[in-house]
Design an enzyme around this catalytic site. Sequence first.
Site, PDB file in Angstrom:
ATOM      1  N   GLY A  64     -21.811  11.397  23.129  1.00  0.00           N
ATOM      2  CA  GLY A  64     -20.892  11.274  21.993  1.00  0.00           C
ATOM      3  C   GLY A  64     -20.257   9.895  21.901  1.00  0.00           C
TER       4      GLY A  64
ATOM      5  NE  ARG B 126     -11.862  14.570  19.695  1.00  0.00           N
ATOM      6  CZ  ARG B 126     -12.100  15.666  20.416  1.00  0.00           C
ATOM      7  NH1 ARG B 126     -11.177  16.580  20.541  1.00  0.00           N
ATOM      8  NH2 ARG B 126     -13.275  15.828  21.020  1.00  0.00           N
TER       9      ARG B 126
ATOM     10  N   GLY C 202     -23.733  18.037  18.557  1.00  0.00           N
ATOM     11  CA  GLY C 202     -22.903  18.998  19.287  1.00  0.00           C
ATOM     12  C   GLY C 202     -23.362  19.163  20.725  1.00  0.00           C
ATOM     13  CB  THR C 203     -21.498  20.435  23.691  1.00  0.00           C
ATOM     14  OG1 THR C 203     -20.917  21.499  22.934  1.00  0.00           O
ATOM     15  CG2 THR C 203     -20.456  19.356  23.863  1.00  0.00           C
TER      16      THR C 203
ATOM     17  NE  ARG D 140     -10.110 -21.333  36.685  1.00  0.00           N
ATOM     18  CZ  ARG D 140     -10.629 -22.468  36.219  1.00  0.00           C
ATOM     19  NH1 ARG D 140      -9.859 -23.538  36.081  1.00  0.00           N
ATOM     20  NH2 ARG D 140     -11.890 -22.537  35.890  1.00  0.00           N
TER      21      ARG D 140
HETATM   22  C1  UD1 Z   1     -15.439  20.520  24.704  1.00  0.00           C
HETATM   23  C2  UD1 Z   1     -15.628  22.045  24.542  1.00  0.00           C
HETATM   24  C3  UD1 Z   1     -14.249  22.698  24.609  1.00  0.00           C
HETATM   25  C4  UD1 Z   1     -13.551  22.333  25.919  1.00  0.00           C
HETATM   26  C5  UD1 Z   1     -13.501  20.828  26.116  1.00  0.00           C
HETATM   27  C6  UD1 Z   1     -13.052  20.551  27.548  1.00  0.00           C
HETATM   28  C7  UD1 Z   1     -17.577  22.325  23.060  1.00  0.00           C
HETATM   29  C8  UD1 Z   1     -18.004  22.686  21.685  1.00  0.00           C
HETATM   30  N1  UD1 Z   1     -16.248  22.306  23.278  1.00  0.00           N
HETATM   31  O1  UD1 Z   1     -14.668  20.116  23.584  1.00  0.00           O
HETATM   32  O2  UD1 Z   1     -14.388  24.111  24.515  1.00  0.00           O
HETATM   33  O3  UD1 Z   1     -12.247  22.890  25.901  1.00  0.00           O
HETATM   34  O4  UD1 Z   1     -14.800  20.242  25.941  1.00  0.00           O
HETATM   35  O5  UD1 Z   1     -12.868  19.203  27.793  1.00  0.00           O
HETATM   36  O6  UD1 Z   1     -18.396  22.103  23.901  1.00  0.00           O
HETATM   37  N2  UD1 Z   1     -21.322  15.258  23.682  1.00  0.00           N
HETATM   38  C9  UD1 Z   1     -22.656  14.939  23.596  1.00  0.00           C
HETATM   39  N3  UD1 Z   1     -23.310  15.161  22.425  1.00  0.00           N
HETATM   40  C10 UD1 Z   1     -22.724  15.725  21.336  1.00  0.00           C
HETATM   41  C11 UD1 Z   1     -21.347  16.036  21.441  1.00  0.00           C
HETATM   42  C12 UD1 Z   1     -20.677  15.804  22.622  1.00  0.00           C
HETATM   43  O7  UD1 Z   1     -23.257  14.448  24.554  1.00  0.00           O
HETATM   44  O8  UD1 Z   1     -23.404  15.893  20.312  1.00  0.00           O
HETATM   45  C13 UD1 Z   1     -20.618  14.968  24.940  1.00  0.00           C
HETATM   46  C14 UD1 Z   1     -19.469  14.002  24.756  1.00  0.00           C
HETATM   47  O9  UD1 Z   1     -19.907  12.661  24.908  1.00  0.00           O
HETATM   48  C15 UD1 Z   1     -18.480  14.429  25.831  1.00  0.00           C
HETATM   49  C16 UD1 Z   1     -18.780  15.906  26.029  1.00  0.00           C
HETATM   50  O10 UD1 Z   1     -20.041  16.140  25.439  1.00  0.00           O
HETATM   51  O11 UD1 Z   1     -18.708  13.740  27.035  1.00  0.00           O
HETATM   52  C17 UD1 Z   1     -17.740  16.800  25.364  1.00  0.00           C
HETATM   53  O12 UD1 Z   1     -17.661  16.513  23.983  1.00  0.00           O
HETATM   54  P1  UD1 Z   1     -16.304  16.458  23.189  1.00  0.00           P
HETATM   55  O13 UD1 Z   1     -16.595  16.123  21.780  1.00  0.00           O
HETATM   56  O14 UD1 Z   1     -15.330  15.622  23.906  1.00  0.00           O
HETATM   57  O15 UD1 Z   1     -15.877  17.997  23.270  1.00  0.00           O
HETATM   58  P2  UD1 Z   1     -14.417  18.598  23.173  1.00  0.00           P
HETATM   59  O16 UD1 Z   1     -13.988  18.607  21.762  1.00  0.00           O
HETATM   60  O17 UD1 Z   1     -13.540  17.958  24.155  1.00  0.00           O
HETATM   61 CA    CA Z   2     -13.717  16.211  25.468  1.00  0.00          CA
END
Ligand code: UD1
Ligand code: CA
Length: 456
Positions: A12, A16, A78-79, A333
């Site tokens: 990601g 934010r 998405g995750t 330095r």
């Molecule tokens: C996620 C969880 C949430 C949890 C929180 C805890 C989901 C939908 N939600 O939310 O329930 O409470 O973590 O910290 O999983 N990422 C990818 N590819 C994507 C999207 C995200 O690799 O397409 C990675 C991001 O880089 C990050 C991680 O997944 O390292 C979590 O993503 P993020 O968007 O921060 O999820 P949260 O909204 O925090």
């Molecule tokens: Ca997160």
Amino acid sequence: MKETAVVIMAAGKGKRMKSDLPKVLHNLAGKPILNYVLDTINHFEVKRKIIIVGYKSEKIRELIGDKIEYAEQKEQLGTAHAVLQTKELLSDFKGNVLILSGDVPFLTVKILKRLLKYHQSNNFCCTLISAILKNPQGYGRIIRDKEGKMEGIIEEVDLPVDKKLITEINTGIYCFDKEKLFQALEKIVPENKQGEYYLTDLVKILLKEGLEVGSIIAKDNSEILGINTQLDLANASKKVYQRMIQKLMFQGVSIIDPNSTFIEPGVKIGQDTIIYPFTIIEKGTKIGKSCLIGPYSHLIDANIGNGVKIWASIIEGSTVKERVNIGPYAHLRPETIVKKGAKIGNFVELKKTILGEGSKASHLTYLGDAVIGKQVNIGAGTITCNYNGQKKNKTVIEEGVFIGSNNSLVAPVKLGKGSYTGAGSTITEDVPPDSLAIARSKQRNIKGWSKRRKRT
Ligand code: UD1
Ligand code: CA
């Protein structure tokens, strides 16, 4: 025990954060957020380590190198979609898949072991880590029925008003049976406010199939802290600094004001050293015993001996031996060595220079590419002219030399042992030992000049 593959989600952008830098590369008290996760799994025995990258993936690959496998997620949908990108890499793998987030940096080996053990001994198809937070805002909530049985996870943005008060959150750390994980991932649909494929929907899907999902609750909430905004990052950094300061205080270091002192993990400081407020100490700096450091000092990769005083100064990549006095407003330095009992005073800059035992440069001086012997006195305003526009040249000042004020030493040049230079000299030629060099135009007094000027 089944074998384990670790998968770290880090594709990601971190919307934010409102930043162009991938979120997991933001600096958290001295190292990227992601490195905390990597350091943890390096202390943990696993069969496979995979990181899912996407947004500016080349930057992450550059940082980590080839000590880990990569899965590319071209579009960040998405995750769940992220984890699906590891399917091919894990096609031959059998066992547990431990899913971590690159933005949850303080996770410990201990809790991961607890998760795996619980998962395995209960034969669950999925086990997750939850936590009870006073302020659960921003996290997905764990939904349970009246008996406390898990029903699913709802993300903060999709949460109905009546569920907002739920304080049990999803930490985003899960252990899955590999086969079940990939079967269920195919069934996820992006039907939510963000239109994303949520990994959290797996819980509902697996339960619907009559499979068992377990959970353990984190005992220490700081461990599961997720970083989503610049504010989260600053709060996390504060935790690291505070932990480091506490550790040092228990080792006998005096820290006058922990709130305005920033010391990165890995820094070593000896007993009875006092750190004054507004001081930053970074990257592997070592400080000896009984030193006075600060106020207003910044040390980066510095090696400081015992009994050194540093006041309002910046020291980078330099070695300072015992009982040296530095500052205020000095700048050392890289590749500088200051030997025992030397003194560096107000507005003095040293670069790639050795200053000998007991030598002094007390005011307004630049010493670059210089080798300076013992007991040398460098007069106020002395400048080594080390750069001719093309090349850096060396200045050698031997033991016991006395340099008058406001000298320019045009390198390459050598001042022999015990020699003197007159104030205001521009030294362009070597000075033989024990001699006096004066290199300035002779003063001429024109008598009555000012009176004559007034008359005309
Ligand atoms: C996620 C969880 C949430 C949890 C929180 C805890 C989901 C939908 N939600 O939310 O329930 O409470 O973590 O910290 O999983 N990422 C990818 N590819 C994507 C999207 C995200 O690799 O397409 C990675 C991001 O880089 C990050 C991680 O997944 O390292 C979590 O993503 P993020 O968007 O921060 O999820 P949260 O909204 O925090
Ligand atoms: Ca997160």
